[in-house]
Design a protein around this motif. Structure first.
Motif, PDB file in Angstrom:
ATOM      1  N   ALA A   1      -8.209 -37.289  -6.369  1.00  0.00           N
ATOM      2  CA  ALA A   1      -8.259 -36.132  -7.277  1.00  0.00           C
ATOM      3  C   ALA A   1      -9.694 -35.840  -7.705  1.00  0.00           C
ATOM      4  O   ALA A   1     -10.032 -34.713  -8.077  1.00  0.00           O
ATOM      5  CB  ALA A   1      -7.382 -36.384  -8.496  1.00  0.00           C
TER       6      ALA A   1
ATOM      7  N   GLU B   1      -4.527 -41.903  -5.784  1.00  0.00           N
ATOM      8  CA  GLU B   1      -4.412 -40.504  -6.221  1.00  0.00           C
ATOM      9  C   GLU B   1      -5.558 -40.115  -7.149  1.00  0.00           C
ATOM     10  O   GLU B   1      -6.148 -39.052  -7.030  1.00  0.00           O
ATOM     11  CB  GLU B   1      -3.098 -40.346  -6.971  1.00  0.00           C
ATOM     12  N   GLN B   2      -5.865 -41.058  -8.067  1.00  0.00           N
ATOM     13  CA  GLN B   2      -6.957 -40.820  -9.018  1.00  0.00           C
ATOM     14  C   GLN B   2      -8.283 -40.620  -8.283  1.00  0.00           C
ATOM     15  O   GLN B   2      -9.059 -39.720  -8.602  1.00  0.00           O
ATOM     16  CB  GLN B   2      -7.037 -42.043  -9.950  1.00  0.00           C
TER      17      GLN B   2
END
Ligand code: DX5
Ligand code: ZN
Length: 223
Positions: A106, A102-103
């Motif tokens: 993003a 996710e990081q």
């Protein structure tokens, strides 16, 4: 992307003439594989953020960063800011792989998960689900050094992952890293790898561009 792509590993380049070597593969290749080692997860040290940043300034290749480091969460942002396009971490190095993915996403980058040959293949089955990750990197040597021999059991692992990715409708890129050369490239590709990392078989050769071209030709790709 062609059916098969190479991702030449810069680890085997001549770092005194690094852009000469990168330029030599550029007419043939779309990807460049960048091995980051920390001396903890693997018993070796290589390049880091400043080198990748410099290469980004001078190259339009897709930068395929392979983090062989113990605390990847601390370094996602610096490697994203340096200009990596893909950021791949090792499943052995985190308890929170989904958060890491996710990081990475993003930050607008593609996320990859890599697996050590000694780690049970099942460990990354959750990432073979549709949309879970953008790249799966199967290590076909024990990470840490270029120039090692392809571990034959990697072929069965690739076939297993290929089948599962296809069944799940996942379009994650299946990549393989270690010991890929003129003798092994076809076997890994036939087993289902689509992005073939090759260090010594490309940058270890007198003319890296021609070496890359020869590997593409073995894969049936033309120019
Ligand atoms: C090894 C690295 C590889 C390495 C491959 O830990 O992850 O990317 O450069 O080198 P060859 O292709 O020589 O096995
Ligand atoms: Zn690598």
């Amino acid at each position: 992307m062609r059916k098969y792509e190479l991702s030449p590993s810069l680890l085997s380049a001549d770092f005194g003439y690094v852009m000469r070597d990168v330029d030599s593969i550029t007419p043939y290749c779309k990807f460049l594989h960048l091995d980051v080692m920390d001396g903890h997860y693997v018993p070796n040290l290589t390049i880091g953020v400043p080198v990748i940043k410099s290469i980004r300034r001078h190259s339009g290749l897709i930068l395929d960063t392979h983090l062989m480091i113990t605390n990847p969460e601390e370094f996602i942002k610096p490697f994203a800011d340096a200009g990596s396009d893909y950021i791949t971490f090792h499943i052995e190095c985190t308890d929170k792989p989904f958060e890491l993915i996710e990081q990475i996403r993003a930050l607008g980058k593609k996320a990859g998960v890599s697996i050590h040959p000694d780690t049970p293949a099942e460990k990354i089955y959750p990432f073979l689900e549709k949309g879970a990750v953008d790249l799966i990197l199967v290590m076909s040597v024990r990470p840490g050094f270029g120039g090692q021999s392809y571990i034959p059991e990697s072929t069965a692992r690739l076939s297993d992952y290929r089948k599962r990715l296809d069944e799940n409708g996942s379009d994650a890129i299946l990549s393989v890293d270690g010991g890929i050369n003129v003798s092994t490239v076809k076997e890994a590709a036939d087993a289902g790898a689509r992005l073939l990392v090759a260090g010594s078989a490309v940058f270890g050769k007198e003319d890296p561009g021609l070496a890359a071209k020869a590997l593409y030709e073995l894969l049936g790709e033309t120019f």
